[in-house]
Scaffold this active site. Structure first.
Site, PDB file in Angstrom:
ATOM      1  CG  ASP A 131      43.852  45.495  33.039  1.00 59.14           C
ATOM      2  OD1 ASP A 131      43.451  46.513  32.459  1.00 59.14           O
ATOM      3  OD2 ASP A 131      43.401  45.116  34.136  1.00 59.14           O
ATOM      4  CB  SER A 157      39.788  46.778  39.305  1.00 56.71           C
ATOM      5  OG  SER A 157      39.167  46.446  38.115  1.00 56.71           O
ATOM      6  CG  HIS A 169      41.935  48.703  34.886  1.00 52.05           C
ATOM      7  ND1 HIS A 169      41.850  47.351  34.667  1.00 52.05           N
ATOM      8  CD2 HIS A 169      41.156  48.957  35.956  1.00 52.05           C
ATOM      9  CE1 HIS A 169      41.044  46.817  35.562  1.00 52.05           C
ATOM     10  NE2 HIS A 169      40.606  47.762  36.365  1.00 52.05           N
TER      11      HIS A 169
END
Ligand SMILES: *[C@@H]1O[C@H](CO)[C@@H](O)[C@H](O)[C@H]1NC(C)=O
Ligand SMILES: *[C@@H]1O[C@H](CO)[C@@H](O)[C@H](O)[C@H]1NC(C)=O
Ligand SMILES: *[C@@H]1O[C@H](CO)[C@@H](O)[C@H](O)[C@H]1NC(C)=O
Length: 840
Positions: free
Chosen positions: A203, A413, A241
């Site tokens: 990520d 996600s 994230h």
């Protein structure tokens, strides 16, 4: 040629000088080469005048070379010359000059590619929640279940969970919508918390200094490919994230935030999303530390804008297979991919080469109410769903900062890492599970979702498959229980059909062009193939508007995979070029019988096209494990297939079944009655118009393997497709099918009327891409006679009070906003889908 070679030699830099230069994409060009054993990379470097940068990750025989940018064009020309030469040799050219060995030793270059920096991978969430209406406290019946709250408190106290916000983690234990969670606490109570398993979060970084992650952070499995250092520290302001995903998997049980699904497992951070990277780095990243990193959790992919169709490059594809073959000591890395957030833009995860890989577990989202959040994409490659944002709530997890949390994580996600966490728990009790065992366990233990507007098909192994929810929502408890005494599956085998040449215009509208291929028991036996897991179809369609196309695959046992669906924003003046679609819907079938593919050009307009060719691969379990070799690394798609090996496929215009089938006139004598789909034998194509129902019936009869194929013990569902309480009328199975199909048709017609009126009431349906499925399913009832129950199955409504009006409202408002907002062109939508949440 000679001139070129000379040019290349003249570029040779003394190695010592080359060594001193810092080589980046600013000053240098980079090349990836695949070399055979006959040649050493140092010699290739010398012959090309390049610097050898080393092997590409864990990919044996693959090396990276660099050269000063000014000098790169000569290398490119030389590599192109090698490519042409390789190709001519492959085609068996008799040109003597080709057969001679090259003096420069470059015959050993099997494949090459210039490496370019790209920013094509995008995070998959959270979806901008401001577009979702906030729950109206007045209208939302928050049925707080006091018993459930007490249970939650007791679990926390038994497990000594002191995390202050465990109670906000409804995805772990939901005291409001009781049962709508990942059902993980029972696993923890058995002492299974993920010890010994590592999940790599691929990520934008991972904040290893967060107190909520520090103790579970695994530095050895981590690397920052964007800044080329070991520590995957988030460095950009929106690098949040990865940390949020990591918290979902392995947030520590302590006094900060909440806990992860597998709170005693480890997480590594592999940072690739914060800058442009090239294929070599991406390939290295997804194999990074693959003896320690068990699971690779990937909440990203090509843009989810409903117009992109993009797959990983060959190096990355090879790295994935390399991970499957060699990762985890040969048991295979577990790749988990978020399905994508392009649902409202008609996007579909089969247009994404990561999510539609057989090597990835593709995970869509389900909201806390148990409903489909409109962003979550559907596709036939989707295996399962997990809870995420929507229905007025999001996922509570760790955030960047020493003690920071967020309640705003979401999108697919957030669903992917939760599935990864469940897998981590399963691996902690059964570290010997292979990548395929993990997929089997998900297929067998996911809880099917019965949503109102979704088509659910009962598969031959008795599972229910939906394109929107896969096999259902992850049930961690069931997954881990089943893992405990799971018998490992035999090695993978595969059967690939020849290229099937169609080369026919696709009729516009509902009809579609069908092509058939018959797989015999013998073909499968020769391929050492016992039973289907994944099915892939690689195809070529030449078209002037890609978004108009749809493709469905019908298996011999009646299961339909919607490989491709029309996409209103996809205005690409293209068709499909060697694109591979994938389906998990045929899991457990024998594979034997007639497979048909129906390509439709759904809009009657000025855009037309030709269905060129296709080929089918069944992937599954082998008969004899001892004689089964592992699959080689994938090769580049070879355009030779259009010329040579192809056989002519049997084709027909697909029966037009949109109207009442009984009203179809019987005045089409031009269609050969009882046209039996042929096998591989090259045969002139037959094209014909809408057959009558009678002909269809005969066609069904002609198919060698339908529901009457009861040869194997695990086909319980196909044997019992008629519940025992239903009379058989003393008729043959086929006749029974027709009797019940007719009854079903009438029932369904009435039901359809009911639905129709509901549809009128709900404008949300106007833009629902699955309307197509809905009506197709009704209309297809006649030619879908093998599985007469599937339609009714799909209408099963998830019962009870949880199905409140509120969530419908959400979608409705969301969609109407899309309707008159700036999103028509899809570009606004894109930005929106990818926008990161502002800080919590
Ligand atoms: C959830 O886990 C419990 C054990 O904790 C189990 O009894 C139950 O069957 C599982 N599934 C559901 C849907 O609750
Ligand atoms: C990390 O890697 C180093 C060197 O590669 C090794 O010595 C060390 O034991 C590893 N640590 C763990 C926890 O695997
Ligand atoms: C696709 O069709 C167009 C128009 O018929 C034609 O010019 C073109 O060569 C075709 N492309 C391929 C790859 O067959």
């Amino acid at each position: 040629m000679r001139v070129l070679k000379a040019a290349a030699f003249s570029l040779l830099l003394p190695a010592s000088i080359a060594q001193l230069v810092t080589r980046t994409h600013d000053t240098h060009d980079f090349f990836a080469l695949h070399l055979d054993d006959s040649v050493a990379p140092e010699n290739v470097a010398q012959a090309l005048g390049c610097h050898h940068e080393g092997q590409i990750g864990s990919l044996q025989g693959h090396h990276k070379f660099s050269i000063d940018r000014d000098q790169a064009p000569a290398v490119e020309l030389l590599l192109e010359e090698l490519r042409v030469q390789q190709k001519l040799r492959r085609r068996g050219s008799s040109d003597a000059s080709l057969l001679q060995k090259r003096e420069d030793g470059l015959d050993g270059v099997l494949w090459s590619q210039k490496l370019v920096l790209k920013h094509r991978l995008h995070k998959r969430g959270p979806v901008d929640l401001s577009s979702l209406p906030k729950p109206d406290e007045q209208l939302t019946p928050r049925q707080v279940d006091q018993d459930a709250i007490i249970r939650q408190k007791r679990i926390a106290s038994d497990l000594e969970i002191r995390d202050p916000h465990f109670d906000k983690q409804w995805h772990l234990f939901n005291p409001v919508q009781v049962g709508n969670d990942l059902n993980v606490t029972g696993v923890w109570l058995e002492g299974i918390t993920g010890k010994g398993v590592v999940t790599a979060i691929v990520d934008d970084g991972l904040d290893m200094d967060s107190i909520d992650l520090k103790d579970n952070f695994f530095l050895n499995g981590s690397w920052d490919f964007n800044d080329n250092v070991r520590e995957p520290k988030p460095r950009l302001s929106d690098d949040r994230h990865g940390t949020r995903c990591a918290g979902e998997v392995a947030a520590v049980r302590n006094n900060v935030c909440g806990v992860g699904m597998a709170y005693d497992s480890k997480v590594s951070g592999i940072r690739i999303l914060s800058k442009e990277i090239n294929d070599a780095d991406e390939a290295t990243a997804i194999n990074y530390g693959f003896q320690h990193n068990d699971i690779y959790s990937c909440s990203w992919g090509p843009r989810d804008d409903g117009q992109t169709m993009d797959a990983p490059g060959l190096l990355v594809k090879r790295a994935m297979v390399n991970g499957i073959l060699h990762g985890r000591d040969g048991k295979g890395s577990i790749f988990v991919f978020a399905a994508g957030n392009g649902g409202v833009a008609d996007d579909n995860c089969n247009f994404d080469g990561y999510t539609n890989s057989i090597y990835s577990v593709t995970v869509g989202a389900l909201d806390q109410l148990g409903h489909h959040p409109s962003y979550s994409e559907a596709c036939s490659a989707q295996l399962v769903v997990a809870y995420s944002s929507g229905g007025g709530n999001s996922i509570y997890t760790t955030d960047v900062g020493t003690e920071t949390c967020t309640d705003k994580h979401g999108g697919t996600s957030a669903a992917g890492p939760l599935a990864a966490g469940a897998i981590a728990l399963a691996l902690s009790v059964r570290p010997d599970l292979t990548w395929r065992d993990v997929q089997y366990l998900m297929v067998e233990t996911a809880v099917p979702i019965h949503a109102e507007h979704d088509e659910v098909q009962l598969t031959p192994i008795g599972r229910e498959y939906s394109h929107q929810y896969g096999y259902g929502v992850v049930d961690t408890y069931a997954l881990v229980q089943k893992a405990k005494d799971w018998e490992l599956v035999k090695p993978q085998s595969w059967y690939t059909s020849p290229w099937l040449r169609v080369q026919k215009d696709i009729p516009e509208g509902d009809q579609g062009l069908a092509s058939y291929f018959d797989i015999t028991a013998d073909m499968l036996k020769q391929a050492n193939f016992e039973r289907v897991e994944h099915v892939t179809v690689t195809m070529n369609v030449n078209h002037t508007l890609r978004g108009d196309l749809s493709v469905e695959l019908r298996g011999p046992q009646g299961i339909v995979s919607h490989l491709s669906v029309p996409r209103k924003y996809d205005r690409a003046e293209a068709g499909y070029v060697d694109w591979t679609f994938m389906s998990v819907a045929h899991w457990g079938e024998t594979g034997e019988g007639v497979w048909s593919i129906v390509v439709k050009d759904t809009n009657v307009n000025e855009y037309h096209g030709v269905f060129t060719d296709w080929r089918l691969t069944l992937w599954g379990v082998s008969i004899d494990p001892a004689s089964q070799l592992p699959h080689p690394l994938p090769e580049e798609n070879d355009d030779d297939h259009n010329i040579e090996d192809a056989v002519y496929a049997t084709v027909s215009i697909k029966p037009h079944t949109k109207t009442q089938p009984t009203s179809v006139a019987t005045d089409h004598p031009d269609r050969p009655v009882n046209e039996k789909p042929s096998d591989t034998v090259a045969k002139p194509t037959t094209t014909a118009m809408a057959p009558t129902p009678v002909e269809q019936e005969e066609e069904e009869e002609a198919k060698p393997s339908t529901v009457t194929d009861e040869t194997s013990p695990s086909q319980t569902a196909s044997q019992g497709f008629l519940p025992s309480f239903l009379p058989t009328f003393g008729a043959q199975p086929h006749t029974q099918i027709w009797i019940y199909a007719s009854i079903a048709l009438i029932l369904i017609f009435c039901l359809a009327l009911g639905i129709y009126f509901q549809v009128q009431r709900r404008k949300r349906l106007r833009n629902n891409p699955h309307d197509d499925y809905e009506f197709e399913m009704i209309d297809d009832e006649d030619d879908d006679a093998e599985a007469p129950l599937t339609g009714r199955q799909g209408r099963k409504r998830r019962g009870g009070e949880l199905y409140n009006a509120f969530a419908e409202e959400s979608d409705e408002e969301l969609l109407s906003e899309e309707d008159d907002g700036p999103y028509r062109d899809g570009t606004g939508l894109t930005e929106k889908s990818h926008k990161n949440e502002p800080e919590a």
